[in-house]
Structure formats: structure tokens, C-alpha cells
Design a protein around this motif. Structure first.
Motif, PDB file in Angstrom:
ATOM      1  N   ASN A  63       0.906  -0.985  -0.013  1.00  0.00           N
ATOM      2  CA  ASN A  63       0.057  -0.087   0.224  1.00  0.00           C
ATOM      3  C   ASN A  63       1.334   1.018  -0.256  1.00  0.00           C
ATOM      4  OD1 ASN A  63       0.761   0.929   3.292  1.00  0.00           O
ATOM      5  ND2 ASN A  63      -0.639  -1.287   3.380  1.00  0.00           N
ATOM      6  N   ASP A  64       0.376   2.717  -0.017  1.00  0.00           N
ATOM      7  CA  ASP A  64       0.710   3.390   0.430  1.00  0.00           C
ATOM      8  C   ASP A  64       1.521   4.402   1.470  1.00  0.00           C
ATOM      9  OD1 ASP A  64      -1.837   4.277   1.259  1.00  0.00           O
ATOM     10  OD2 ASP A  64      -1.888   6.029  -0.446  1.00  0.00           O
ATOM     11  N   CYS A  65       1.171   3.545   2.291  1.00  0.00           N
ATOM     12  CA  CYS A  65       1.543   3.736   3.739  1.00  0.00           C
ATOM     13  C   CYS A  65       3.009   4.215   4.060  1.00  0.00           C
ATOM     14  CB  CYS A  65       1.550   2.230   4.562  1.00  0.00           C
ATOM     15  SG  CYS A  65       1.324   3.488   6.805  1.00  0.00           S
ATOM     16  N   PRO A  66       3.229   4.865   4.540  1.00  0.00           N
ATOM     17  CA  PRO A  66       5.019   5.147   4.836  1.00  0.00           C
ATOM     18  C   PRO A  66       4.890   4.492   6.220  1.00  0.00           C
ATOM     19  CG  PRO A  66       2.929   6.885   5.877  1.00  0.00           C
ATOM     20  CD  PRO A  66       2.106   5.958   5.845  1.00  0.00           C
ATOM     21  N   ASP A  67       4.631   3.419   6.995  1.00  0.00           N
ATOM     22  CA  ASP A  67       4.972   2.730   7.822  1.00  0.00           C
ATOM     23  C   ASP A  67       4.851   1.152   7.130  1.00  0.00           C
ATOM     24  OD1 ASP A  67       4.521   4.378   9.356  1.00  0.00           O
ATOM     25  OD2 ASP A  67       2.913   2.923  10.936  1.00  0.00           O
ATOM     26  N   ASN A  68       6.517   0.864   5.566  1.00  0.00           N
ATOM     27  CA  ASN A  68       6.725   0.345   5.346  1.00  0.00           C
ATOM     28  C   ASN A  68       6.426  -1.132   6.287  1.00  0.00           C
ATOM     29  OD1 ASN A  68       7.051   1.890   3.474  1.00  0.00           O
ATOM     30  ND2 ASN A  68       9.028   1.777   3.844  1.00  0.00           N
ATOM     31  N   MET A  69       6.127  -0.992   7.334  1.00  0.00           N
ATOM     32  CA  MET A  69       6.136  -2.719   7.650  1.00  0.00           C
ATOM     33  C   MET A  69       5.059  -3.652   7.836  1.00  0.00           C
ATOM     34  SD  MET A  69       6.509  -1.167  11.884  1.00  0.00           S
ATOM     35  CE  MET A  69       5.364  -2.366  12.820  1.00  0.00           C
ATOM     36  N   PHE A  70       3.968  -2.311   7.296  1.00  0.00           N
ATOM     37  CA  PHE A  70       3.149  -2.920   6.790  1.00  0.00           C
ATOM     38  C   PHE A  70       1.804  -3.573   5.127  1.00  0.00           C
ATOM     39  CE2 PHE A  70       2.295  -0.452  11.264  1.00  0.00           C
ATOM     40  CZ  PHE A  70       2.267  -1.553  12.026  1.00  0.00           C
ATOM     41  N   ALA A  71       3.570  -3.609   4.537  1.00  0.00           N
ATOM     42  CA  ALA A  71       3.102  -3.298   3.109  1.00  0.00           C
ATOM     43  C   ALA A  71       2.022  -4.014   2.850  1.00  0.00           C
ATOM     44  CB  ALA A  71       4.161  -3.273   2.486  1.00  0.00           C
ATOM     45  N   LEU A  72       2.146  -5.427   3.232  1.00  0.00           N
ATOM     46  CA  LEU A  72       2.335  -6.810   2.997  1.00  0.00           C
ATOM     47  C   LEU A  72       0.311  -7.105   3.569  1.00  0.00           C
ATOM     48  CD1 LEU A  72       4.689  -8.576   1.160  1.00  0.00           C
ATOM     49  CD2 LEU A  72       3.050  -6.844   0.085  1.00  0.00           C
ATOM     50  N   ASP A  73       0.439  -6.254   4.681  1.00  0.00           N
ATOM     51  CA  ASP A  73      -0.843  -7.198   5.484  1.00  0.00           C
ATOM     52  C   ASP A  73      -2.067  -6.531   4.934  1.00  0.00           C
ATOM     53  OD1 ASP A  73      -2.516  -6.191   7.776  1.00  0.00           O
ATOM     54  OD2 ASP A  73      -1.102  -7.196   8.960  1.00  0.00           O
ATOM     55  N   CYS A  74      -3.044  -7.979   4.633  1.00  0.00           N
ATOM     56  CA  CYS A  74      -3.901  -7.544   3.887  1.00  0.00           C
ATOM     57  C   CYS A  74      -5.356  -6.788   4.818  1.00  0.00           C
ATOM     58  CB  CYS A  74      -5.013  -9.357   3.934  1.00  0.00           C
ATOM     59  SG  CYS A  74      -5.162  -9.849   5.954  1.00  0.00           S
ATOM     60  N   THR A  75      -5.125  -6.841   6.069  1.00  0.00           N
ATOM     61  CA  THR A  75      -6.268  -5.538   6.668  1.00  0.00           C
ATOM     62  C   THR A  75      -5.361  -4.178   6.438  1.00  0.00           C
ATOM     63  OG1 THR A  75      -6.639  -7.169   8.411  1.00  0.00           O
ATOM     64  CG2 THR A  75      -7.235  -4.969   9.433  1.00  0.00           C
ATOM     65  N   HIS A  76      -4.319  -4.534   7.016  1.00  0.00           N
ATOM     66  CA  HIS A  76      -3.929  -2.825   6.525  1.00  0.00           C
ATOM     67  C   HIS A  76      -4.097  -1.966   5.326  1.00  0.00           C
ATOM     68  CE1 HIS A  76      -0.584  -0.064   6.283  1.00  0.00           C
ATOM     69  NE2 HIS A  76      -1.123   1.313   7.620  1.00  0.00           N
TER      70      HIS A  76
END
Length: 159
Positions: A63-76
Motif C-alpha cells: 500500500n501507500d503507507c509510510p509505515d512500510n512494515m505493514f506493506a503486505l498486511d491484508c487488513t492494512h
């Protein structure tokens, strides 16, 4: 010689009951809401074209979140797609720096608690009722190791 690190502990029934009640209360407090909190609405500003456009743009890279640690999390990912239309989860138990939910149980509870509150949040009971752009949730007890949320790319078939 006994190994103290292998010692197990059991929660007392009253403590377990209290913890479960607290978690249930937290899940009941979650709902979907709009970015514009000043205007209570009968419908959410959900736009399936915008959600699907977001999904097509970011599905291969996260996703386009600056918190890259959640990039592949389905919910996020799903919460970012909802936010692209102005829809948020209220009171998430964990969130990214954009204040978007990162836990599938929070997102599923928000949808569940919003049925009847918004005319465009519905619970369906058959595959025939699905549409492209619907959100759905799979609990872990269907053989998965974790709960899962997903966005439908097309109608679900019984076949």
C-alpha cells in the motif's frame, strides 16, 4: 531436575472472564466512519471504483503507507483502500501513523457493527449476493493459520 521455564500457568476463571469481557467491549466499540466527522450520514462515502482503482494500483507493491512494515498486511491494505474513499475504522486497537487499522478482527468488527447503521453496509448470506468490490472475512478456523480479509475482484461462484 525440573526446568522452571516449562512451568505452565492457568488464568483463574474470573480473570479470564474479565479479559474476555474487555475484549468484547472493545470490539463492540468499533465501527466504520467517514473522514468528515461533522456530518452524521446514513450512508458511507464508499466508492467501489475508487477502491478497485486503489487496489489495482497497489496490489503488487503493497500500500501507500509510510509505515512500510505493514506493506503486505491484508487488513492494512483493505483499510488504505477504504480510506481512499473517506471511510475509516473507529477506535482500532492498533494502527499505522495514518491512524488506519492494522488488525483483521478490528476491521471485521467495524463492518459487523456498521450493518444497519449505514444503508450501504450489508451482511450477505449467499454467494449469489456478492459483487465486485465487496469486502469479506475468513476466520482462522477454516484451516487458515490466521484470519484473512479480502476485496472481491468479481462475484463469487458456488461452483
Amino acid at each position: 531436575m525440573t526446568d522452571q521455564s516449562l512451568e505452565s500457568k492457568v488464568l483463574q476463571e474470573d480473570l479470564l472472564s474479565t479479559l474476555l469481557d474487555l475484549e468484547a467491549a472493545h470490539l463492540r466499540s468499533q465501527a466504520l466512519t467517514t473522514l468528515d466527522l461533522a456530518v452524521p450520514a446514513a450512508t458511507l462515502p464508499y466508492n467501489s471504483a475508487r477502491v478497485l482503482s486503489y487496489a489495482q494500483t497497489y496490489c503488487r507493491t503493497g500500500n501507500d503507507c509510510p509505515d512500510n512494515m505493514f506493506a503486505l498486511d491484508c487488513t492494512h491494505f483493505l483499510c488504505h483502500s477504504l480510506a481512499a474513499t473517506g471511510v475509516l475504522v473507529t477506535n482500532p486497537s492498533a494502527m499505522c501513523q495514518r491512524k488506519l487499522c492494522i488488525r483483521v478482527n478490528d476491521l471485521a468488527a467495524a463492518f459487523n457493527n456498521s450493518v444497519g447503521r449505514f444503508s450501504n453496509v450489508l451482511r450477505i448470506s449467499t454467494h449469489a449476493q456478492t459483487r465486485r468490490g465487496d469486502y469479506c472475512f475468513i476466520p482462522s478456523w477454516f484451516g487458515l493459520s490466521k484470519e484473512h480479509g479480502m476485496l472481491l475482484a468479481s462475484v463469487v461462484s458456488d461452483k
